[in-house]
Design a protein around this motif. Structure first.
Motif, PDB file in Angstrom:
ATOM      1  N   LEU A 170       0.827  -1.204   0.000  1.00  0.00           N
ATOM      2  CA  LEU A 170       0.000   0.000   0.000  1.00  0.00           C
ATOM      3  C   LEU A 170       0.863   1.258   0.000  1.00  0.00           C
ATOM      4  O   LEU A 170       0.580   2.218  -0.719  1.00  0.00           O
ATOM      5  N   GLY A 171       1.923   1.239   0.809  1.00  0.00           N
ATOM      6  CA  GLY A 171       2.821   2.388   0.840  1.00  0.00           C
ATOM      7  C   GLY A 171       3.476   2.621  -0.506  1.00  0.00           C
ATOM      8  O   GLY A 171       3.539   3.758  -1.002  1.00  0.00           O
ATOM      9  N   VAL A 172       3.973   1.555  -1.118  1.00  0.00           N
ATOM     10  CA  VAL A 172       4.607   1.662  -2.440  1.00  0.00           C
ATOM     11  C   VAL A 172       3.596   2.153  -3.480  1.00  0.00           C
ATOM     12  O   VAL A 172       3.925   2.978  -4.343  1.00  0.00           O
ATOM     13  N   PHE A 173       2.354   1.657  -3.398  1.00  0.00           N
ATOM     14  CA  PHE A 173       1.324   2.060  -4.352  1.00  0.00           C
ATOM     15  C   PHE A 173       1.065   3.565  -4.279  1.00  0.00           C
ATOM     16  O   PHE A 173       1.061   4.258  -5.310  1.00  0.00           O
ATOM     17  N   PHE A 174       0.830   4.092  -3.082  1.00  0.00           N
ATOM     18  CA  PHE A 174       0.519   5.521  -2.940  1.00  0.00           C
ATOM     19  C   PHE A 174       1.706   6.393  -3.352  1.00  0.00           C
ATOM     20  O   PHE A 174       1.533   7.396  -4.065  1.00  0.00           O
ATOM     21  N   ILE A 175       2.917   6.017  -2.912  1.00  0.00           N
ATOM     22  CA  ILE A 175       4.093   6.802  -3.272  1.00  0.00           C
ATOM     23  C   ILE A 175       4.329   6.751  -4.777  1.00  0.00           C
ATOM     24  O   ILE A 175       4.600   7.774  -5.427  1.00  0.00           O
ATOM     25  N   GLY A 176       4.240   5.559  -5.357  1.00  0.00           N
ATOM     26  CA  GLY A 176       4.468   5.418  -6.791  1.00  0.00           C
ATOM     27  C   GLY A 176       3.441   6.175  -7.614  1.00  0.00           C
ATOM     28  O   GLY A 176       3.785   6.855  -8.597  1.00  0.00           O
ATOM     29  N   ALA A 177       2.163   6.087  -7.236  1.00  0.00           N
ATOM     30  CA  ALA A 177       1.112   6.790  -7.962  1.00  0.00           C
ATOM     31  C   ALA A 177       1.299   8.305  -7.870  1.00  0.00           C
ATOM     32  O   ALA A 177       1.129   9.031  -8.861  1.00  0.00           O
ATOM     33  N   ALA A 178       1.670   8.789  -6.673  1.00  0.00           N
ATOM     34  CA  ALA A 178       1.895  10.230  -6.501  1.00  0.00           C
ATOM     35  C   ALA A 178       3.091  10.703  -7.328  1.00  0.00           C
ATOM     36  O   ALA A 178       3.070  11.788  -7.917  1.00  0.00           O
ATOM     37  N   PHE A 179       4.129   9.885  -7.387  1.00  0.00           N
ATOM     38  CA  PHE A 179       5.318  10.238  -8.174  1.00  0.00           C
ATOM     39  C   PHE A 179       4.975  10.325  -9.659  1.00  0.00           C
ATOM     40  O   PHE A 179       5.336  11.297 -10.338  1.00  0.00           O
ATOM     41  N   LEU A 180       4.274   9.327 -10.187  1.00  0.00           N
ATOM     42  CA  LEU A 180       3.910   9.324 -11.600  1.00  0.00           C
ATOM     43  C   LEU A 180       2.992  10.496 -11.939  1.00  0.00           C
ATOM     44  O   LEU A 180       3.131  11.125 -12.998  1.00  0.00           O
ATOM     45  N   THR A 181       2.059  10.806 -11.046  1.00  0.00           N
ATOM     46  CA  THR A 181       1.168  11.948 -11.268  1.00  0.00           C
ATOM     47  C   THR A 181       1.963  13.255 -11.291  1.00  0.00           C
ATOM     48  O   THR A 181       1.689  14.154 -12.091  1.00  0.00           O
ATOM     49  N   SER A 182       2.966  13.358 -10.431  1.00  0.00           N
ATOM     50  CA  SER A 182       3.818  14.552 -10.401  1.00  0.00           C
ATOM     51  C   SER A 182       4.616  14.691 -11.687  1.00  0.00           C
ATOM     52  O   SER A 182       4.781  15.797 -12.222  1.00  0.00           O
ATOM     53  N   VAL A 183       5.121  13.571 -12.199  1.00  0.00           N
ATOM     54  CA  VAL A 183       5.875  13.599 -13.457  1.00  0.00           C
ATOM     55  C   VAL A 183       4.985  14.083 -14.597  1.00  0.00           C
ATOM     56  O   VAL A 183       5.392  14.922 -15.419  1.00  0.00           O
ATOM     57  N   ARG A 184       3.763  13.566 -14.669  1.00  0.00           N
ATOM     58  CA  ARG A 184       2.829  14.006 -15.714  1.00  0.00           C
ATOM     59  C   ARG A 184       2.516  15.488 -15.580  1.00  0.00           C
ATOM     60  O   ARG A 184       2.405  16.205 -16.580  1.00  0.00           O
ATOM     61  N   ARG A 185       2.360  15.947 -14.337  1.00  0.00           N
ATOM     62  CA  ARG A 185       2.088  17.372 -14.106  1.00  0.00           C
ATOM     63  C   ARG A 185       3.242  18.226 -14.615  1.00  0.00           C
ATOM     64  O   ARG A 185       3.025  19.251 -15.277  1.00  0.00           O
ATOM     65  N   ASN A 186       4.473  17.824 -14.304  1.00  0.00           N
ATOM     66  CA  ASN A 186       5.640  18.595 -14.737  1.00  0.00           C
ATOM     67  C   ASN A 186       5.744  18.638 -16.256  1.00  0.00           C
ATOM     68  O   ASN A 186       6.083  19.674 -16.846  1.00  0.00           O
ATOM     69  N   LYS A 187       5.443  17.510 -16.915  1.00  0.00           N
ATOM     70  CA  LYS A 187       5.479  17.482 -18.382  1.00  0.00           C
ATOM     71  C   LYS A 187       4.411  18.394 -18.965  1.00  0.00           C
ATOM     72  O   LYS A 187       4.642  19.094 -19.956  1.00  0.00           O
ATOM     73  N   ARG A 188       3.231  18.390 -18.339  1.00  0.00           N
ATOM     74  CA  ARG A 188       2.147  19.239 -18.823  1.00  0.00           C
ATOM     75  C   ARG A 188       2.507  20.716 -18.692  1.00  0.00           C
ATOM     76  O   ARG A 188       2.301  21.502 -19.615  1.00  0.00           O
ATOM     77  N   LEU A 189       3.059  21.089 -17.530  1.00  0.00           N
ATOM     78  CA  LEU A 189       3.441  22.482 -17.314  1.00  0.00           C
ATOM     79  C   LEU A 189       4.566  22.890 -18.252  1.00  0.00           C
ATOM     80  O   LEU A 189       4.610  24.034 -18.729  1.00  0.00           O
ATOM     81  N   ALA A 190       5.488  21.956 -18.519  1.00  0.00           N
ATOM     82  CA  ALA A 190       6.575  22.262 -19.439  1.00  0.00           C
ATOM     83  C   ALA A 190       6.037  22.495 -20.849  1.00  0.00           C
ATOM     84  O   ALA A 190       6.463  23.413 -21.559  1.00  0.00           O
ATOM     85  N   ALA A 191       5.064  21.663 -21.271  1.00  0.00           N
ATOM     86  CA  ALA A 191       4.470  21.827 -22.597  1.00  0.00           C
ATOM     87  C   ALA A 191       3.721  23.145 -22.694  1.00  0.00           C
ATOM     88  O   ALA A 191       3.796  23.846 -23.710  1.00  0.00           O
ATOM     89  N   GLU A 192       2.991  23.509 -21.633  1.00  0.00           N
ATOM     90  CA  GLU A 192       2.279  24.786 -21.628  1.00  0.00           C
ATOM     91  C   GLU A 192       3.253  25.951 -21.672  1.00  0.00           C
ATOM     92  O   GLU A 192       3.002  26.962 -22.333  1.00  0.00           O
ATOM     93  N   GLY A 193       4.399  25.789 -20.994  1.00  0.00           N
ATOM     94  CA  GLY A 193       5.407  26.844 -21.016  1.00  0.00           C
ATOM     95  C   GLY A 193       5.989  27.040 -22.398  1.00  0.00           C
ATOM     96  O   GLY A 193       6.190  28.171 -22.847  1.00  0.00           O
ATOM     97  N   HIS A 194       6.263  25.923 -23.096  1.00  0.00           N
ATOM     98  CA  HIS A 194       6.763  26.025 -24.464  1.00  0.00           C
ATOM     99  C   HIS A 194       5.727  26.649 -25.383  1.00  0.00           C
ATOM    100  O   HIS A 194       6.067  27.414 -26.297  1.00  0.00           O
ATOM    101  N   ALA A 195       4.457  26.330 -25.170  1.00  0.00           N
ATOM    102  CA  ALA A 195       3.403  26.907 -25.996  1.00  0.00           C
ATOM    103  C   ALA A 195       3.319  28.414 -25.800  1.00  0.00           C
ATOM    104  O   ALA A 195       3.149  29.176 -26.766  1.00  0.00           O
TER     105      ALA A 195
END
Length: 389
Positions: free
Chosen positions: A357-382
């Motif tokens: 359960l601990g690995v699941f929550f940490i891993g899911a939060a990490f992946l969501t953060s990575v997607r957020r950073n990519k989205r913000l980076a794409a918006e910044g380039h736009a």
């Protein structure tokens, strides 16, 4: 940086394995490795939460946590605390409890030939007391976070309405108290013992956390209030670097390091937090070995050292600012662990489930953060592209 931060963990691990080998041969060495992995897997969320507190402490108190704190973690939480629990629950002096631990039944049975319980049995019988205390402490930590307003929300469909509900004073205490009463009434064989232990966990949390806030400097409080204000997170660093430097700088600029009494109570808070996290690891270790020396070497020296090194790594690298949902995932993992501890008062819950359960929550939060950073980076380039048109 990696080698500098983890160097002592590698050194201590090598020394611990050598000691384990001379103590009990290859079997003891392998058990030490397994216990070290168990501790790290169960305590990754602990490292994330530790990092959120450690970055608020001055350099002096950070060093205290990483030196004196490790001694307390190894010998206090992983070796002495179980002895004290056996003493409190069974009335055995710590010296007698240690003698039992060092001389288990020859056939690995739960009882000696004369019918007296083994050390492992006594500690397992005390599990409801341990679970109620640690569960309430961790539950209060989770609920206080859950019911407060946040700059970012991860599981927004839950976090936003619950943050609004948190405007009701003492909401966290109310919910925690209801859960404690229900657990004592429907899960415990000795409700009064569970109620008392859970109440002590609640009191310890309120005392240590409250004293830490009481002795914070006005500048520190103001800094935290500023940190709660909305920040401009649309600008990000070069996506190829993979880091949100502006977020890190913003987080660091709003943190005034706690010193003096505030730093001391934050240190106490971290140690009690470490004890609450170590309960499931210590109990789970007895499924692998009942030898307290091997447990101290594996859980304490190897596991606790790596957890502390990981904590420092998260602080030094600014990981919590770069991956903004990581702290959320850690708190949800703590909430899950708290619920598991309360449920374990009446039912056995495998440590395997706790770790997953601990690995699941940490891993899911990490992946969501990575997607957020990519989205913000794409918006910044736009945005940059529009400006150059």
């Amino acid at each position: 940086m990696h080698l500098k931060i983890f160097m002592w963990s590698y050194i201590v691990t090598a020394i611990s394995l050598v000691v384990a080998f001379f103590y009990g041969g290859w079997q003891a060495l392998i058990l030490c490795v397994i216990l070290g992995i168990l501790e790290v897997s169960l305590s990754f969320d602990n490292a994330v939460i530790n990092a959120t507190v450690l970055e608020r402490m001055s350099d002096f108190w950070q060093k205290i946590f990483l030196t004196i704190g490790i001694v307390i973690a190894v010998f206090g939480m992983r070796l002495l605390l179980p002895l004290v629990i056996v003493w409190a629950a069974a009335g055995l002096p710590p010296v007698e409890a240690f003698r039992l631990a060092m001389n288990p039944p020859a056939d690995g049975a739960a009882y000696f030939p004369d019918g007296s319980p083994s050390y492992e049995t006594l500690l397992t019988d005390a599990h409801p007391i341990i679970a109620a205390f640690g569960g309430m402490f961790l539950l209060m930590l989770f609920l206080n976070w859950l019911f407060e307003e946040k700059e970012h929300t991860w599981l927004s469909f839950l976090e936003k309405p619950l943050a609004k509900a948190g405007k009701l004073d003492s909401m966290a205490i109310l919910v925690a108290a209801v859960i404690l009463v229900l657990a004592a009434e429907f899960l415990a064989e000795e409700p009064e013992v569970v109620l008392l232990s859970g109440l002590l966990g609640l009191i310890v949390y309120l005392a240590v956390n409250g004293l830490g806030k009481l002795f914070e400097n006005p500048e520190t409080v103001g800094a935290h209030q500023d940190a709660d204000a909305p920040q401009d997170t649309t600008a990000v660093a070069d996506p190829s670097a993979g880091q949100t430097e502006q977020a890190k700088a913003s987080r660091n600029s709003t943190l005034v390091r706690a010193t003096g009494k505030a730093g001391f109570f934050l240190f106490l808070y971290l140690e009690v937090l470490d004890a609450s996290f170590s309960f499931d690891g210590v109990i789970g270790a007895f499924a692998i070995t009942s030898d307290p020396i091997i447990i101290a070497l594996g859980l304490g020296l190897i596991g606790a050292m790596f957890v502390r090194s990981l904590t420092v790594f998260l602080v030094r690298k600014g990981t919590l600012a770069e991956y903004v949902y990581l702290e959320h995932g850690a708190h949800w993992a703590i909430g899950a662990l708290a619920v598991i501890l309360m449920v374990s008062i009446g039912f056995h819950v495998s440590e395997f489930i706790t770790g997953l359960l601990g690995v699941f929550f940490i891993g899911a939060a990490f992946l969501t953060s990575v997607r957020r950073n990519k989205r913000l980076a794409a918006e910044g380039h736009a945005e940059d592209a529009k400006l150059h048109v």
